[in-house]
Motif scaffolding. Structure first.
Motif: not given
Length: 228
Positions: A134-152
């Motif tokens: 679950r935290l692995d998913y959260e890490f990649h989601k957080t990275m997308c949010e930082i990149a400002k492409v949350d849809f990715a």
């Protein structure tokens, strides 16, 4: 109002059945090639067959079930082609995510990434594979949010779901959590320090970790894979 409640109840039933079957499949309690009875699932949940059909359809769309007319529904076997396709899509999307995250990472974002890594380290101490996943998913989601492409993350999570069963085998059988945490730490360090190429290199190394697991499972459990 009765009609609205009926629709709501049906959706709730579909979600419950979907969540249960997804957990059974991704954990490999239901293994590739196992048959699933629509009637038995309906009886187990005390519902009609329609919510079961809807849940089956969602799982089929995720490439986790094989539904064929007049034949038993079964858990879909792994496909070498689909794994290669998934890797291609993820590597393309995540490379761009990491470049953008590096360009946009603020001090506050760095703190969020650090907290993600600390949480992962904690569940490793507890040997909790499910929590780490679950935290692995959260890490990649957080990275997308930082990149400002949350849809990715929608693309990444859809592709991850296709190989979650392999990932879970890797975590449980090969004790890979410390290695994957190390990858995450290296990715985060590169992003925070502004080194986009290093971030991408570590990201691609992270994606390649599954290769040895695929080779091992393919040799030991060839029946888990489709005949190519």
């Amino acid at each position: 109002m009765a009609v609205i409640n009926k629709i709501k109840d049906r959706r709730t039933s579909v979600d419950a059945i979907f969540d249960y079957l997804y957990a059974e499949i991704s954990s490999l309690r239901l293994r590739p090639g196992d048959k699933i009875s629509e009637a038995e699932i309906a009886s187990q949940f005390g519902v009609s067959r329609q919510p079961v059909r809807d849940a089956f359809s969602r799982l089929e769309n995720m490439d986790l079930l094989l539904i064929r007319p007049q034949r038993a529904t079964e858990v879909k076997r792994f496909s070498a082609r689909e794994i290669t396709k998934s890797r291609f899509v993820r590597s393309s999307v995540e490379s761009e995510v990491l470049r953008r995250a590096t360009a946009n990472c603020s001090a506050e974002d760095a703190e969020v990434l650090t907290a993600c890594l600390e949480a992962q380290a904690k569940v490793i101490e507890q040997n909790d594979y499910a929590a780490f996943s679950r935290l692995d998913y959260e890490f990649h989601k957080t990275m997308c949010e930082i990149a400002k492409v949350d849809f990715a993350f929608e693309v990444i999570s859809a592709e991850k779901a296709k190989v979650d069963r392999l990932c879970n085998l890797s975590l449980a059988q090969e004790d890979r959590m410390p290695q994957l945490l190390g990858d995450h730490q290296n990715i985060a360090k590169a992003v925070i320090s502004g080194d986009s190429e290093a971030a991408v290199d570590f990201g691609m190394l992270h994606l390649s970790r599954l290769d040895s697991t695929i080779a091992t499972i393919s040799s030991m459990n060839a029946d888990y894979f489709e005949a190519e």
